[in-house]
Write a protein that holds these residues in place. Sequence first.
Motif, PDB file in Angstrom:
ATOM      1  N   THR A 195       6.434   4.191   4.284  1.00 18.16           N
ATOM      2  CA  THR A 195       7.251   3.050   4.709  1.00 18.16           C
ATOM      3  C   THR A 195       7.837   3.305   6.092  1.00 18.16           C
ATOM      4  OG1 THR A 195       7.832   2.560   2.410  1.00 18.16           O
ATOM      5  CG2 THR A 195       9.220   1.580   4.127  1.00 18.16           C
ATOM      6  N   PHE A 196       7.584   2.384   6.984  1.00 17.07           N
ATOM      7  CA  PHE A 196       8.136   2.493   8.335  1.00 17.07           C
ATOM      8  C   PHE A 196       9.574   1.968   8.364  1.00 17.07           C
ATOM      9  CE2 PHE A 196       8.811   1.232  12.750  1.00 17.07           C
ATOM     10  CZ  PHE A 196       8.303   2.322  13.441  1.00 17.07           C
ATOM     11  N   ALA A 197       9.803   0.854   7.691  1.00 16.34           N
ATOM     12  CA  ALA A 197      11.139   0.260   7.580  1.00 16.34           C
ATOM     13  C   ALA A 197      11.092  -0.779   6.475  1.00 16.34           C
ATOM     14  CB  ALA A 197      11.577  -0.380   8.887  1.00 16.34           C
ATOM     15  N   SER A 198      12.226  -1.015   5.843  1.00 13.66           N
ATOM     16  CA  SER A 198      12.262  -2.057   4.814  1.00 13.66           C
ATOM     17  C   SER A 198      12.023  -3.424   5.448  1.00 13.66           C
ATOM     18  CB  SER A 198      13.611  -2.051   4.088  1.00 13.66           C
ATOM     19  OG  SER A 198      13.759  -0.891   3.317  1.00 13.66           O
ATOM     20  N   GLN A 199      12.711  -3.662   6.575  1.00 11.01           N
ATOM     21  CA  GLN A 199      12.569  -4.936   7.292  1.00 11.01           C
ATOM     22  C   GLN A 199      12.117  -4.610   8.721  1.00 11.01           C
ATOM     23  OE1 GLN A 199      13.403  -7.760   5.429  1.00 11.01           O
ATOM     24  NE2 GLN A 199      13.863  -6.339   3.748  1.00 11.01           N
ATOM     25  N   TYR A 210      13.060   1.174  -2.414  1.00  7.32           N
ATOM     26  CA  TYR A 210      13.149   2.545  -2.928  1.00  7.32           C
ATOM     27  C   TYR A 210      13.859   2.492  -4.277  1.00  7.32           C
ATOM     28  CZ  TYR A 210      11.761   4.338   1.655  1.00  7.32           C
ATOM     29  OH  TYR A 210      11.059   4.622   2.802  1.00  7.32           O
ATOM     30  N   ASP A 211      13.340   3.214  -5.261  1.00  5.75           N
ATOM     31  CA  ASP A 211      13.822   3.077  -6.638  1.00  5.75           C
ATOM     32  C   ASP A 211      15.333   3.258  -6.757  1.00  5.75           C
ATOM     33  OD1 ASP A 211      11.261   2.613  -7.416  1.00  5.75           O
ATOM     34  OD2 ASP A 211      10.850   4.684  -8.036  1.00  5.75           O
ATOM     35  N   THR A 212      15.860   4.320  -6.136  1.00  9.05           N
ATOM     36  CA  THR A 212      17.297   4.598  -6.254  1.00  9.05           C
ATOM     37  C   THR A 212      18.126   3.497  -5.618  1.00  9.05           C
ATOM     38  OG1 THR A 212      16.839   6.974  -6.148  1.00  9.05           O
ATOM     39  CG2 THR A 212      19.122   6.276  -5.765  1.00  9.05           C
ATOM     40  N   LEU A 213      17.755   3.105  -4.400  1.00  6.26           N
ATOM     41  CA  LEU A 213      18.510   2.083  -3.679  1.00  6.26           C
ATOM     42  C   LEU A 213      18.374   0.715  -4.339  1.00  6.26           C
ATOM     43  CD1 LEU A 213      17.691   3.092   0.028  1.00  6.26           C
ATOM     44  CD2 LEU A 213      19.595   3.831  -1.402  1.00  6.26           C
ATOM     45  N   LYS A 214      17.186   0.448  -4.886  1.00  8.07           N
ATOM     46  CA  LYS A 214      16.953  -0.830  -5.567  1.00  8.07           C
ATOM     47  C   LYS A 214      17.814  -0.944  -6.823  1.00  8.07           C
ATOM     48  CE  LYS A 214      13.179  -3.741  -7.239  1.00  8.07           C
ATOM     49  NZ  LYS A 214      11.716  -3.830  -7.475  1.00  8.07           N
ATOM     50  N   LYS A 215      17.967   0.189  -7.502  1.00  6.37           N
ATOM     51  CA  LYS A 215      18.781   0.229  -8.719  1.00  6.37           C
ATOM     52  C   LYS A 215      20.224  -0.165  -8.440  1.00  6.37           C
ATOM     53  CE  LYS A 215      20.489   3.586 -12.108  1.00  6.37           C
ATOM     54  NZ  LYS A 215      20.469   5.021 -12.503  1.00  6.37           N
ATOM     55  N   HIS A 216      20.733   0.226  -7.260  1.00  5.90           N
ATOM     56  CA  HIS A 216      22.125  -0.068  -6.885  1.00  5.90           C
ATOM     57  C   HIS A 216      22.245  -1.284  -5.962  1.00  5.90           C
ATOM     58  CE1 HIS A 216      23.786   3.599  -8.691  1.00  5.90           C
ATOM     59  NE2 HIS A 216      22.678   4.230  -8.261  1.00  5.90           N
ATOM     60  N   GLN A 217      21.152  -2.062  -5.829  1.00  2.14           N
ATOM     61  CA  GLN A 217      21.160  -3.302  -5.033  1.00  2.14           C
ATOM     62  C   GLN A 217      21.616  -3.073  -3.585  1.00  2.14           C
ATOM     63  OE1 GLN A 217      20.259  -6.693  -6.193  1.00  2.14           O
ATOM     64  NE2 GLN A 217      19.193  -5.220  -7.502  1.00  2.14           N
ATOM     65  N   ILE A 218      21.125  -1.977  -2.997  1.00  2.00           N
ATOM     66  CA  ILE A 218      21.480  -1.662  -1.609  1.00  2.00           C
ATOM     67  C   ILE A 218      20.435  -2.268  -0.675  1.00  2.00           C
ATOM     68  CG2 ILE A 218      21.750   0.205   0.096  1.00  2.00           C
ATOM     69  CD1 ILE A 218      22.853   1.920  -2.195  1.00  2.00           C
ATOM     70  N   PRO A 219      20.877  -2.999   0.350  1.00  2.00           N
ATOM     71  CA  PRO A 219      19.914  -3.617   1.283  1.00  2.00           C
ATOM     72  C   PRO A 219      19.103  -2.557   2.020  1.00  2.00           C
ATOM     73  CG  PRO A 219      22.112  -4.564   1.559  1.00  2.00           C
ATOM     74  CD  PRO A 219      22.264  -3.351   0.685  1.00  2.00           C
ATOM     75  N   GLY A 220      17.886  -2.929   2.364  1.00  2.00           N
ATOM     76  CA  GLY A 220      17.023  -2.013   3.108  1.00  2.00           C
ATOM     77  C   GLY A 220      17.385  -1.965   4.582  1.00  2.00           C
ATOM     78  N   ASP A 243       0.837  -1.207   0.000  1.00  2.00           N
ATOM     79  CA  ASP A 243       0.000   0.000   0.000  1.00  2.00           C
ATOM     80  C   ASP A 243       0.873   1.259   0.000  1.00  2.00           C
ATOM     81  OD1 ASP A 243      -1.847   1.987   0.352  1.00  2.00           O
ATOM     82  OD2 ASP A 243      -2.884   1.033   2.039  1.00  2.00           O
ATOM     83  N   LYS A 244       1.007   1.909  -1.160  1.00  2.00           N
ATOM     84  CA  LYS A 244       1.858   3.104  -1.296  1.00  2.00           C
ATOM     85  C   LYS A 244       1.293   4.315  -0.551  1.00  2.00           C
ATOM     86  CE  LYS A 244       4.736   1.191  -4.309  1.00  2.00           C
ATOM     87  NZ  LYS A 244       6.157   0.959  -4.030  1.00  2.00           N
ATOM     88  N   SER A 245      -0.015   4.253  -0.180  1.00  2.00           N
ATOM     89  CA  SER A 245      -0.597   5.394   0.543  1.00  2.00           C
ATOM     90  C   SER A 245      -0.113   5.446   1.993  1.00  2.00           C
ATOM     91  CB  SER A 245      -2.133   5.306   0.514  1.00  2.00           C
ATOM     92  OG  SER A 245      -2.583   4.190   1.259  1.00  2.00           O
ATOM     93  N   VAL A 246       0.454   4.335   2.466  1.00  2.00           N
ATOM     94  CA  VAL A 246       1.001   4.283   3.827  1.00  2.00           C
ATOM     95  C   VAL A 246       2.512   4.471   3.743  1.00  2.00           C
ATOM     96  CG1 VAL A 246       1.291   2.885   5.920  1.00  2.00           C
ATOM     97  CG2 VAL A 246      -0.818   2.694   4.566  1.00  2.00           C
ATOM     98  N   ARG A 264       4.081   0.120   7.289  1.00  2.00           N
ATOM     99  CA  ARG A 264       4.354  -0.593   6.041  1.00  2.00           C
ATOM    100  C   ARG A 264       5.814  -1.016   6.001  1.00  2.00           C
ATOM    101  NH1 ARG A 264       5.482   0.657   0.432  1.00  2.00           N
ATOM    102  NH2 ARG A 264       5.418   2.901   0.774  1.00  2.00           N
ATOM    103  N   ALA A 265       6.063  -2.237   5.575  1.00  2.00           N
ATOM    104  CA  ALA A 265       7.423  -2.764   5.449  1.00  2.00           C
ATOM    105  C   ALA A 265       7.467  -3.728   4.280  1.00  2.00           C
ATOM    106  CB  ALA A 265       7.838  -3.463   6.736  1.00  2.00           C
ATOM    107  N   ASP A 266       8.656  -3.911   3.722  1.00  2.00           N
ATOM    108  CA  ASP A 266       8.806  -4.877   2.627  1.00  2.00           C
ATOM    109  C   ASP A 266       8.657  -6.298   3.163  1.00  2.00           C
ATOM    110  OD1 ASP A 266       9.358  -2.732   0.968  1.00  2.00           O
ATOM    111  OD2 ASP A 266      11.523  -2.844   1.339  1.00  2.00           O
ATOM    112  N   VAL A 267       9.265  -6.531   4.331  1.00  2.00           N
ATOM    113  CA  VAL A 267       9.179  -7.852   4.969  1.00  2.00           C
ATOM    114  C   VAL A 267       8.947  -7.656   6.465  1.00  2.00           C
ATOM    115  CG1 VAL A 267      10.313 -10.077   5.378  1.00  2.00           C
ATOM    116  CG2 VAL A 267      10.839  -8.790   3.289  1.00  2.00           C
ATOM    117  N   TYR A 268       8.026  -8.455   7.027  1.00  2.00           N
ATOM    118  CA  TYR A 268       7.769  -8.456   8.465  1.00  2.00           C
ATOM    119  C   TYR A 268       8.410  -9.715   9.067  1.00  2.00           C
ATOM    120  CZ  TYR A 268       4.221  -4.928   7.314  1.00  2.00           C
ATOM    121  OH  TYR A 268       3.578  -3.799   6.857  1.00  2.00           O
ATOM    122  N   TRP A 269       9.099  -9.526  10.157  1.00  2.00           N
ATOM    123  CA  TRP A 269       9.780 -10.647  10.822  1.00  2.00           C
ATOM    124  C   TRP A 269       9.251 -10.809  12.244  1.00  2.00           C
ATOM    125  CZ3 TRP A 269      13.815 -13.224   8.161  1.00  2.00           C
ATOM    126  CH2 TRP A 269      14.281 -12.582   7.006  1.00  2.00           C
TER     127      TRP A 269
END
Length: 646
Positions: A467-471, A567-577, A462-465, A499-504
């Motif tokens: 991002t709290f953290a990637s992980q 995030y588009d910029t970080l994803k482009k350079h394969q940077i971990p979240g 959900d892009k309307s929320v 919102r997070a990419d992955v919840y642990w």
Amino acid sequence: MASSQKTGINRLTFSGLLISLGIIFGDIGTSPLYVFKAIFNKNIIDADLVIGSISCVFWTLTLQTTIKYVLITLNADNKGEGGILSLYSLVKRRAKWLIIPAIIGASTLLADGMITPAITISSAVEGLAIHDPDFPVIPLVIIIITLLFLIQRFGTSIVGRVFGPLMLLWFSTIGLLGFCYIHHAPEVFKALNPYYAIQTIIHYPNALFIIGAIFLCTTGAEALYSDMGHCGKSNIRISWIFVKLALILNYFGQGAWLIGHEGQQIGTTNPFYAIMPDWFVLYGILIATIAAIIASQAMISGSFTLISEAVRLNIWPKVSIRYPSDQKGQLYVPSINLLLYIGCMLIIFVFRESDNMEAAYGLAINLTFISTTILMCFFLLRKHVKTLWVVVFALVYFSLETAFLAGNAVKISHGGWLTLLLAASIFGTMYTWYIARKIKNNYVRFVDIKPYYPIISELSKDKSVPTFASQLVYLTSANNKEEIEAKIMYSIINKKPKRADVYWLVHVDVMDVPHAKDYHVTSLIPGKLIRIDFKLGFREEQKISLLFRKVVEEMVKNGEIDITSQYDTLKKHQIPGDFNFVVLEKVFTKTSDLSWGKRIVMEYYRILKHFSLSEEKGFGLDSSFVTLERVPLNIPNTQHIELHRI
């Protein structure tokens, strides 16, 4: 791996025997410094009483130390480790109430750790008064003990290497001194007959006082079991043969000196130093002081280990535990170091002389012995030992230790009240922490996690929320993988949608074994919701941040998870979240709905919380990656509130 380590520890080696002498036998090995001095402190020397006392000492060491601890209790090893909390971990599933003897044993053992340095070092240094009655004993004792506690922060691995040879010198010296004096009164060998011990206990008018003093000869027996993991039962059993022989020879030698002074009072004379040649006394005092310091060091190190176990078993507040050296098992607990030091100083200032300390010594450790006997009965039943033999074991040792307790109870008015007070304070802290945790857990509500799978999947996209953290990582206490605390779901969805990419979800299970580092990964929602269960031994360091990072690295390496930032910029350079741990601190908003007993527990618990580590530090989390949320366990409802709308 653990099995091979255990086999290596239990292998009989010369170095293992030497380490046993240095670590295990310090406390019991320094008992000749004060046992006979305590027995004859106020009594006229009587030959029959001397023979009877030696007989009591011999058979106490045989029954209590050799048979109960060396032959029987050492078999109760928890993957090679010993000690009352290790024993409790083996039997706790048999009855919930076993936590009581476990806590009593642990608290009295800690109280004993406060008086051991005071009495052993004082008894050793007081030998200097032989040459100079005005020698300032107390200031020197305070200096030695202060330095001993100060060096703990730097680790004692270097000092530990010379403990073995020094204690070998000590036992050889006391054994030889005793052997050389026995010929003055060879009738002391009659003491090998238990008849004289029984006669003394039955007929001597001051028998309870004598029993309490006799008990001092075996006060270090618990250390044989507590420190088993450092050297193994085989090395302890073989080295005990030499140690017991040295102790018996010294006691017999002191007995010979006492018989030679029948009809007199020993006054300030210590029979231990009296059997030394005049030219050797100063050397003897030096060796005795070193042995006393080693005994004290072993007691302090044992207290650190005990508290680290208590923290992980949730019977002591989370406190800072440091590892000052690379030596296996080397711990330093600053708060306990300070607590023991204050306790030692209190005992020195209250009692001032070892004669007075002897009156207080032994009472606390007696309760540890009884607690160990209770737990051992359940262990023997667990091992399917015939009930008849368990009953015999219980009858023999409850009778023996109850008799010792009666003798030690005489000491209450003579100073035993202080050690009981110290032990009771420690017991109160342990029991409160344990019960408060149980009370809090009763208010934690768990919900089925499956209905939340669609919500979590959609929230993650959900892009309307924002991002709290990637992980996003939550610590959960739910043992069932299909359940989750209602408060965690409230935190993710309701409080402030995260919102997070992955919840642990990370769960830590403290095992009944001392050393274990296992984990299990469950993919609840592939690539979105992952649960990691750590199974750690009760002696393992709980650095959850590092352990979690290691697991994630292995999962990335195996292609099980992608932690690249979205995030588009970080994803482009394969940077971990980024990773963010959310720690929920459960608090009581009101205690009025609790019984008065539970209310007192929770009030004391609140005080203890001020002195304990925060949740994130307790789990070894980096505070820069932690969000702390306070959540109420019992929210006051509105049904009894009456309002009038106007």
